[in-house]
Structure formats: C-alpha cells, structure tokens
Scaffold this motif. Structure first.
Motif, PDB file in Angstrom:
ATOM      1  N   GLY A  37      38.741 -14.791  80.558  1.00  0.00           N
ATOM      2  CA  GLY A  37      37.373 -14.665  80.050  1.00  0.00           C
ATOM      3  C   GLY A  37      37.289 -14.936  78.560  1.00  0.00           C
ATOM      4  O   GLY A  37      36.379 -15.614  78.084  1.00  0.00           O
ATOM      5  N   LEU A  38      38.255 -14.417  77.806  1.00  0.00           N
ATOM      6  CA  LEU A  38      38.274 -14.625  76.359  1.00  0.00           C
ATOM      7  C   LEU A  38      38.525 -16.092  76.017  1.00  0.00           C
ATOM      8  O   LEU A  38      37.891 -16.639  75.111  1.00  0.00           O
ATOM      9  CB  LEU A  38      39.333 -13.733  75.709  1.00  0.00           C
ATOM     10  N   LEU A  39      39.430 -16.740  76.740  1.00  0.00           N
ATOM     11  CA  LEU A  39      39.664 -18.170  76.522  1.00  0.00           C
ATOM     12  C   LEU A  39      38.416 -18.981  76.850  1.00  0.00           C
ATOM     13  O   LEU A  39      38.074 -19.928  76.132  1.00  0.00           O
ATOM     14  CB  LEU A  39      40.851 -18.645  77.354  1.00  0.00           C
ATOM     15  N   GLY A  40      37.741 -18.612  77.939  1.00  0.00           N
ATOM     16  CA  GLY A  40      36.494 -19.283  78.288  1.00  0.00           C
ATOM     17  C   GLY A  40      35.460 -19.137  77.191  1.00  0.00           C
ATOM     18  O   GLY A  40      34.780 -20.098  76.821  1.00  0.00           O
ATOM     19  N   PHE A  41      35.356 -17.936  76.640  1.00  0.00           N
ATOM     20  CA  PHE A  41      34.410 -17.712  75.542  1.00  0.00           C
ATOM     21  C   PHE A  41      34.781 -18.567  74.337  1.00  0.00           C
ATOM     22  O   PHE A  41      33.919 -19.186  73.712  1.00  0.00           O
ATOM     23  CB  PHE A  41      34.377 -16.240  75.134  1.00  0.00           C
ATOM     24  N   ALA A  42      36.077 -18.604  73.996  1.00  0.00           N
ATOM     25  CA  ALA A  42      36.525 -19.372  72.838  1.00  0.00           C
ATOM     26  C   ALA A  42      36.176 -20.849  73.004  1.00  0.00           C
ATOM     27  O   ALA A  42      35.699 -21.492  72.065  1.00  0.00           O
ATOM     28  CB  ALA A  42      38.022 -19.195  72.634  1.00  0.00           C
ATOM     29  N   LEU A  43      36.395 -21.375  74.193  1.00  0.00           N
ATOM     30  CA  LEU A  43      36.066 -22.784  74.439  1.00  0.00           C
ATOM     31  C   LEU A  43      34.563 -23.017  74.358  1.00  0.00           C
ATOM     32  O   LEU A  43      34.105 -24.020  73.799  1.00  0.00           O
ATOM     33  CB  LEU A  43      36.597 -23.213  75.802  1.00  0.00           C
ATOM     34  N   GLN A  44      33.777 -22.094  74.904  1.00  0.00           N
ATOM     35  CA  GLN A  44      32.327 -22.237  74.849  1.00  0.00           C
ATOM     36  C   GLN A  44      31.816 -22.105  73.420  1.00  0.00           C
ATOM     37  O   GLN A  44      30.939 -22.855  72.995  1.00  0.00           O
ATOM     38  CB  GLN A  44      31.667 -21.206  75.746  1.00  0.00           C
ATOM     39  N   ALA A  45      32.363 -21.164  72.671  1.00  0.00           N
ATOM     40  CA  ALA A  45      31.939 -20.972  71.283  1.00  0.00           C
ATOM     41  C   ALA A  45      32.309 -22.193  70.449  1.00  0.00           C
ATOM     42  O   ALA A  45      31.533 -22.631  69.600  1.00  0.00           O
ATOM     43  CB  ALA A  45      32.582 -19.719  70.705  1.00  0.00           C
ATOM     44  N   ARG A  46      33.479 -22.727  70.710  1.00  0.00           N
ATOM     45  CA  ARG A  46      33.916 -23.903  69.963  1.00  0.00           C
ATOM     46  C   ARG A  46      33.018 -25.104  70.234  1.00  0.00           C
ATOM     47  O   ARG A  46      32.749 -25.909  69.364  1.00  0.00           O
ATOM     48  CB  ARG A  46      35.357 -24.229  70.306  1.00  0.00           C
ATOM     49  N   SER A  47      32.567 -25.225  71.474  1.00  0.00           N
ATOM     50  CA  SER A  47      31.697 -26.352  71.808  1.00  0.00           C
ATOM     51  C   SER A  47      30.230 -26.049  71.483  1.00  0.00           C
ATOM     52  O   SER A  47      29.355 -26.803  71.854  1.00  0.00           O
ATOM     53  CB  SER A  47      31.851 -26.718  73.283  1.00  0.00           C
ATOM     54  N   LYS A  48      30.004 -24.923  70.834  1.00  0.00           N
ATOM     55  CA  LYS A  48      28.678 -24.533  70.341  1.00  0.00           C
ATOM     56  C   LYS A  48      27.664 -24.285  71.444  1.00  0.00           C
ATOM     57  O   LYS A  48      26.467 -24.506  71.273  1.00  0.00           O
ATOM     58  CB  LYS A  48      28.158 -25.520  69.321  1.00  0.00           C
ATOM     59  N   LEU A  49      28.139 -23.798  72.594  1.00  0.00           N
ATOM     60  CA  LEU A  49      27.211 -23.410  73.648  1.00  0.00           C
ATOM     61  C   LEU A  49      26.522 -22.104  73.317  1.00  0.00           C
ATOM     62  O   LEU A  49      25.477 -21.799  73.866  1.00  0.00           O
ATOM     63  CB  LEU A  49      27.940 -23.281  74.988  1.00  0.00           C
TER      64      LEU A  49
END
Length: 176
Positions: free
Chosen positions: A152-164
């Motif tokens: 879940g944390l990795l998913g959040f990091a990827l989403q935050a990085r892609s500015k979702l």
C-alpha cells in the motif's frame, strides 16, 4: 508498529518508536503528533531525548495546575507554563485548539507552520486507508500484514510521484 487492539497500547507503541528512532540516530528538529499521543509519558520521553515537540493538547490538560479550558475565556492567547510532571511549555490557544511546544524560544507563526505539516501526514494516512487498501485488512499473519502495508505504501509513493494526489505531492515531491 502495528496496533492490534490487544496487548500493548498505542502510547506504549509510540514510546517504543521514539526509543527506536534514538537508537537509529535520528535527531529530529521537532516531533509532531496529535493530541491523542500528547500524554505525559510521551511528552516527557521526547523531552528526555533532547528533542522538541509540537502538538495539540486536550482541554482537560493542566497548565500551571489549572485545566486549559478554564485558563482564560478568550479564544486567542499564549502563555508559558508547566504541565503536570514539571514539563515547561509554551501553549497557544487558537479558537478551541490548544497547541503546545517545549521549544520556548519559537514564535507562534513557526509553531503553526510546523503543526500544519502534521496535517499533511494525516492526509497521507487518509489516502493510504481509503485508496491504497490499508483500511480493513483482515490478515492474521504478521508477515502478511507487513507485506500488505508495504504494498500500500509503495502504491501511494508511485501515485504521489505521478502527481495523482496533488494534495500530497507538493510536500513529498522532494522525498521521491
């Protein structure tokens, strides 16, 4: 730490995390947390570690022996004083909120900015729970639970990085 609702309480887990942070060599400028964790033991531990904190206090806490809710009737004030246990603090009342710090040489504008960072942290956890699967995990195995939280944390990091999640990326873009 994982809080299961059984056995070790949240305050004890918070104390363990503070000890672990010290062992790992962390030297934070400030430790930020909400009023639920602002117990005498947590505040004292942060002070004993030589760190400063910024947190809200519940209105039943005592400053100089008097409950905060009865201290002054005005919605905006500040005062230096001592909490139960002999901890010297600056307390700022803003409306119904009592924000405190053990850094007695800091201006309220800085305290306000620091406390706002805690709100961003809360927003991250809200997103993790609502959109990344942290809420309602039914795993019983501790390893599986950790794997679920990590994913879940990795998913959040990827989403935050892609500015979702623009609400979270402005403060976390330099981390990723």
């Amino acid at each position: 730490r994982i809080y299961s609702g059984k056995g070790v309480g949240k305050i004890s887990l918070a104390l363990e995390l503070l000890e672990q942070a010290q062992i790992l060599g962390f030297t934070p400028e400030y430790v930020l947390f909400d009023s639920w964790y602002a117990s005498q033991s947590v505040l004292k531990r942060v002070e004993d570690l030589g760190w400063c904190f910024v947190t809200k206090l519940k209105k039943n806490r005592r400053l100089n022996g008097k409950p905060l809710k009865h201290y002054r009737k005005t919605p905006y004030w500040s005062n230096l004083g001592v909490l139960k246990g002999g901890l010297g603090v600056a307390v700022y009342r803003r409306g119904k909120a009592f924000i405190t710090t053990n850094d007695l040489n800091i201006d309220f504008s800085v305290v306000k900015r620091l406390y706002a960072i805690r709100n961003v942290i809360e927003e991250v956890f809200r997103v993790l729970k609502q959109l990344c699967g942290w809420q309602g995990c039914q795993l019983r195995c501790e390893r599986g639970y950790w794997n679920h939280l990590t994913a879940g944390l990795l998913g959040f990091a990827l989403q935050a990085r892609s500015k979702l999640y623009p609400c979270c990326t402005s403060n976390f873009s330099r981390v990723f």
